[in-house]
Design an enzyme around this catalytic site. Structure first.
Site, PDB file in Angstrom:
ATOM      1  N   ASP A  89       0.819  -1.202   0.000  1.00  0.00           N
ATOM      2  CA  ASP A  89       0.000   0.000   0.000  1.00  0.00           C
ATOM      3  C   ASP A  89       0.859   1.261   0.000  1.00  0.00           C
ATOM      4  OD1 ASP A  89       0.948  -0.484   2.559  1.00  0.00           O
ATOM      5  OD2 ASP A  89      -1.019  -0.526   3.521  1.00  0.00           O
TER       6      ASP A  89
ATOM      7  N   ASP B  95       6.910   3.975   3.186  1.00  0.00           N
ATOM      8  CA  ASP B  95       7.045   5.041   4.183  1.00  0.00           C
ATOM      9  C   ASP B  95       8.541   5.184   4.472  1.00  0.00           C
ATOM     10  OD1 ASP B  95       6.549   6.821   6.259  1.00  0.00           O
ATOM     11  OD2 ASP B  95       5.811   5.319   7.643  1.00  0.00           O
TER      12      ASP B  95
ATOM     13  N   GLY C 151      10.515   2.749   4.218  1.00  0.00           N
ATOM     14  CA  GLY C 151      11.108   1.831   3.251  1.00  0.00           C
ATOM     15  C   GLY C 151      11.656   0.558   3.899  1.00  0.00           C
TER      16      GLY C 151
ATOM     17  N   ARG D 195     -10.065   0.210   6.429  1.00  0.00           N
ATOM     18  CA  ARG D 195      -9.493  -0.352   5.206  1.00  0.00           C
ATOM     19  C   ARG D 195     -10.486  -0.319   4.039  1.00  0.00           C
ATOM     20  NH1 ARG D 195      -4.713  -2.997   6.571  1.00  0.00           N
ATOM     21  NH2 ARG D 195      -4.696  -4.056   8.580  1.00  0.00           N
TER      22      ARG D 195
END
Ligand code: IMP
Ligand code: MG
Length: 190
Positions: A94, A97, A99, A159
């Site tokens: 998704d 961030d 990583g 979600r």
């Protein structure tokens, strides 16, 4: 809930990513490896936007334990991963961030001996990335804000929202106490 990226914007961008991925991997033995749980909505949309033969597989990674909005220990569960030897693997998550999750996934995948490993994410918080790696494909760069929806959660809530939103602090509080009512959040997407 403030809408950061609308459902229509996401669908348009996912269609473009699907075309780019199809061009790159045409004629190759592609496995798209979705990272549970945040990638499930993107995975469902992207595989239908990709116009080429491919296999779908899943791996589980979690770095956010429950309600925290800052990263914790990374844990990777490879129990669901099939044989990837000789395949071209595209890891799909998704959000990229710091990583660290993607770096950990790439390390874990080495032992499966795929022919290649690349990654695609819907969102990239580039300002927060602290690894050498960059996503091979990304949908949108976003600022350093905590987002939910389109697969992404806070305490496993939100979600299902079809858009990407920035929750209000009251919404995070409700989600923490398990009394969240997402009806308003859904309404605000129209
Ligand atoms: P990284 O290891 O810091 O790149 O974090 C990647 C993972 O953290 C993603 O797969 C998400 O599950 C989670 N994450 C990072 N930022 C957010 C956010 O803003 N909302 C929800 N989950 C996030
Ligand atoms: Mg995740």
């Amino acid at each position: 809930m403030r809408v950061l990226i609308s459902e229509a914007e996401i669908q348009q961008r996912v269609a473009v990513l699907g075309r780019q991925i199809s061009e790159h991997y045409r004629g190759r033995p592609l496995t798209i490896l979705g990272v549970l749980t945040g990638s499930v909505v993107l995975l469902a949309d992207l595989i239908r936007a990709a116009d080429l033969p491919l296999k779908v597989a899943l791996i589980q990674a979690s770095s956010y334990g429950g309600m925290r909005t800052s990263p914790g220990e990374l844990s990777i569960n490879r129990a669901l991963v099939p044989d990837l030897r000789g395949r071209d693997v595209l890891v799909l998550d998704d959000i990229f961030d710091t990583g660290r999750t993607m770096v950990g996934l790439f390390e874990t995948l080495e032992e499966f001996q795929p022919s290649s490993v690349r990654c695609a994410v819907l969102l990239w918080k580039k300002q927060r990335t602290c690894v050498e790696m960059e996503p091979d494909y990304f949908g949108f760069q976003i600022p350093d804000e905590f987002v939910v929806g389109y697969g992404m959660d806070f305490n496993d809530e939100f979600r299902h929202l079809p858009f990407i939103g920035v929750p209000e602090s009251a919404e995070l509080k409700n989600a923490e106490s398990g009394t969240s009512d997402n009806t308003e959040a859904i309404g605000s997407s129209e």
